[in-house]
Design a protein around this motif. Structure first.
Motif, PDB file in Angstrom:
ATOM      1  N   ASP A  60      -3.713  -6.145  66.521  1.00  0.00           N
ATOM      2  CA  ASP A  60      -3.355  -6.930  65.341  1.00  0.00           C
ATOM      3  C   ASP A  60      -2.366  -8.035  65.723  1.00  0.00           C
ATOM      4  O   ASP A  60      -1.158  -7.788  65.798  1.00  0.00           O
ATOM      5  N   CYS A  61      -2.881  -9.246  65.952  1.00  0.00           N
ATOM      6  CA  CYS A  61      -2.039 -10.362  66.389  1.00  0.00           C
ATOM      7  C   CYS A  61      -2.424 -11.650  65.668  1.00  0.00           C
ATOM      8  O   CYS A  61      -3.514 -11.763  65.100  1.00  0.00           O
ATOM      9  N   TRP A  62      -1.519 -12.608  65.734  1.00  0.00           N
ATOM     10  CA  TRP A  62      -1.778 -13.965  65.259  1.00  0.00           C
ATOM     11  C   TRP A  62      -1.680 -14.879  66.465  1.00  0.00           C
ATOM     12  O   TRP A  62      -0.678 -14.881  67.184  1.00  0.00           O
ATOM     13  N   CYS A  63      -2.747 -15.659  66.703  1.00  0.00           N
ATOM     14  CA  CYS A  63      -2.828 -16.471  67.918  1.00  0.00           C
ATOM     15  C   CYS A  63      -2.878 -17.955  67.591  1.00  0.00           C
ATOM     16  O   CYS A  63      -3.537 -18.375  66.640  1.00  0.00           O
ATOM     17  N   CYS A  64      -2.179 -18.732  68.402  1.00  0.00           N
ATOM     18  CA  CYS A  64      -2.180 -20.190  68.282  1.00  0.00           C
ATOM     19  C   CYS A  64      -3.195 -20.729  69.275  1.00  0.00           C
ATOM     20  O   CYS A  64      -3.059 -20.525  70.479  1.00  0.00           O
ATOM     21  N   GLU A  65      -4.209 -21.406  68.767  1.00  0.00           N
ATOM     22  CA  GLU A  65      -5.323 -21.823  69.607  1.00  0.00           C
ATOM     23  C   GLU A  65      -4.907 -22.801  70.695  1.00  0.00           C
ATOM     24  O   GLU A  65      -5.263 -22.638  71.852  1.00  0.00           O
ATOM     25  N   HIS A  66      -4.129 -23.833  70.350  1.00  0.00           N
ATOM     26  CA  HIS A  66      -3.819 -24.836  71.372  1.00  0.00           C
ATOM     27  C   HIS A  66      -2.693 -24.406  72.316  1.00  0.00           C
ATOM     28  O   HIS A  66      -2.537 -24.981  73.382  1.00  0.00           O
ATOM     29  N   GLN A  86       5.526 -22.015  65.544  1.00  0.00           N
ATOM     30  CA  GLN A  86       5.398 -22.446  66.939  1.00  0.00           C
ATOM     31  C   GLN A  86       4.234 -23.414  67.140  1.00  0.00           C
ATOM     32  O   GLN A  86       4.357 -24.391  67.870  1.00  0.00           O
ATOM     33  N   CYS A  87       3.127 -23.163  66.457  1.00  0.00           N
ATOM     34  CA  CYS A  87       1.976 -24.065  66.569  1.00  0.00           C
ATOM     35  C   CYS A  87       2.295 -25.445  66.027  1.00  0.00           C
ATOM     36  O   CYS A  87       1.906 -26.451  66.601  1.00  0.00           O
ATOM     37  N   GLN A  88       3.005 -25.504  64.903  1.00  0.00           N
ATOM     38  CA  GLN A  88       3.333 -26.794  64.314  1.00  0.00           C
ATOM     39  C   GLN A  88       4.363 -27.539  65.132  1.00  0.00           C
ATOM     40  O   GLN A  88       4.342 -28.760  65.208  1.00  0.00           O
ATOM     41  N   HIS A 103      -2.541 -21.102  73.322  1.00  0.00           N
ATOM     42  CA  HIS A 103      -3.123 -19.933  73.994  1.00  0.00           C
ATOM     43  C   HIS A 103      -2.095 -18.812  74.094  1.00  0.00           C
ATOM     44  O   HIS A 103      -1.888 -18.215  75.148  1.00  0.00           O
ATOM     45  N   HIS A 104      -1.417 -18.545  72.966  1.00  0.00           N
ATOM     46  CA  HIS A 104      -0.402 -17.499  72.914  1.00  0.00           C
ATOM     47  C   HIS A 104      -0.526 -16.754  71.589  1.00  0.00           C
ATOM     48  O   HIS A 104      -0.894 -17.357  70.583  1.00  0.00           O
TER      49      HIS A 104
END
Length: 80
Positions: free
Chosen positions: A52-58, A75-77, A60-61
């Motif tokens: 169960d995770c949330w991942c930031c596509e650009h 963090q993504c923004q 890769h974390h």
């Protein structure tokens, strides 16, 4: 006759410049519209032990836990 040719050349150059600027403005507006609807994070498994995770596509974390989604979005923004 020569002054007419110079005037027409100036008009054509100014028209091309105005058209170019208009096209650039449209690209800026389109990019800002696309940025609003694109989700920054997606829900998915990090690996077999942490499903169960949330991942930031650009980036890769991925982040897990109760604040995983909000931290991922922040963090993504920041890194966009």
């Amino acid at each position: 006759m020569k002054s007419l040719q110079i005037a027409l050349a100036c008009i054509v150059m100014l028209s091309l410049f105005a058209l170019h600027q208009c096209a650039m403005d449209v690209q800026v507006v389109e990019k800002s519209n696309y940025g609003i609807n694109v989700p920054t994070c997606y829900h998915g498994p990090c690996h077999a032990l942490v499903p169960d995770c949330w991942c930031c596509e650009h980036l890769h974390h991925c982040w897990s836990g109760n604040t995983g989604q909000s931290y991922c979005n922040e963090q993504c923004q920041l890194q966009a």
